[in-house]
Design a protein around this motif. Sequence first.
Motif: not given
Length: 431
Positions: A317-322, A324-338
């Motif tokens: 859980e903690e790793g998942a939250k981290s 998501v929060s870092n992707i949103k803060k650090i990376f600029d993108y159009n679509k997220l492919i997971l």
Amino acid sequence: MNYEKALEFIHGTRKFGSKLGLDNIRKLLELLDNPHEKLKFIHIAGTNGKGSTTTFISSILTESGYNVGTFTSPYLEVFNERIKINDRNIENNRLSEVTEKVKIKVQMMLDEGYNHPTEFEIVTAIAFVYFLEEKVDMVVLEVGLGGRYDSTNIINNPLISVITSISMDHMDILGDTIEKIAYEKAGIIKENSMVISYPQVEGAKNVLLNVSKEKNSNISFLDFNSIKIDEYNDSGGLFSFSHQGNLYSDLKINLIGKYQIYNASLAIKTLLILNDMKKINISEENIKNGLKNAKWMGRLEIISNNPKVIIDGAHNEEGAKSLVSNIKKIFDYNKLILVMGMLEDKDIDKILSIISPYADSIIATEPRVPRALSSEELVERIEKFNKNVVSEKDIKKAIDLAYKKYNKRDLIVISGSLYLIGEVRGIIKIK
């Protein structure tokens, strides 16, 4: 014994499972003349951040002129990653030589009626023998699972015990509350010792305080107020750290994510405490160079820029939250492919509920290990949170499918299990 035979022997012991307890490792090390009693250790337990904290500590000590052994798990690409000296993997021939010595003692154990050691116990013994033979100054020793009954906890008097962030993971083994898990992690705290901990949630913190008091040990917690973050982005982080009235500024790390600044700060605090105690001798320049040179694979790691691909072993859980929060803060993108692949013994729905809603497209795949959740079942679990998901069992084909979905300025994130991440690194490096 050659390298292949050594790995065959080591991995062949997986059938003996993972048994927590110290009786077997104690006997095996006794037959090996107790190498651990002749080594100095910095012992590290916790749920998240153990590996990066280990590498920050090891890198700073190496920059300070020490011969430093590190023991970590699991590995991503090659087994030798688990046992290093000054960031160099154990060489194949040395692994073969030491494994042969340990194998002989394992047979002696069996002849005396003892249980066969587990894979982790054997690898722990190999590491201790190797580090002693190579005359390391100290070992940065990462716990495998828990702490109290982990085979690394056979050591007696570490220079310091370090406890990283504690959260919910391995609940089937360590307990179903944060307090129970913290108690297992606190098992590395020895009598009359020094302990440094990451800031913990209240339940975990109280357990650590109580165990430290029972053991007559001094515990201190990293204070986030001692950290000033100047910036963090897709090339790392820049920050300052204060300790005992001294300010260490312009500290640069190349590991990505805000949490890596906190892990680096925990490493700095650990070593400055040892420096204050005259156990080691490090300088500000050593700290700066050590942080800058530290490398840790598989955590918010950019492994391709075209297409943009990030791998991250977020498996709780903690790793998942981290993540998501870092992707949103650090990376600029159009679509997220997971691309996701998970083990069946994890808190799957909790992790998926955090990550899945942010993806525009999801590909479910499978790590190639016995504990892997099938890609078909993973799809069913993901569909509770995101309907735009397909199954592709083969990891290479799953990556190819992600590449086909990719358009300029999109972002591919591959996550869910460190075993998956290790295979992905090999595939994408070959491409």
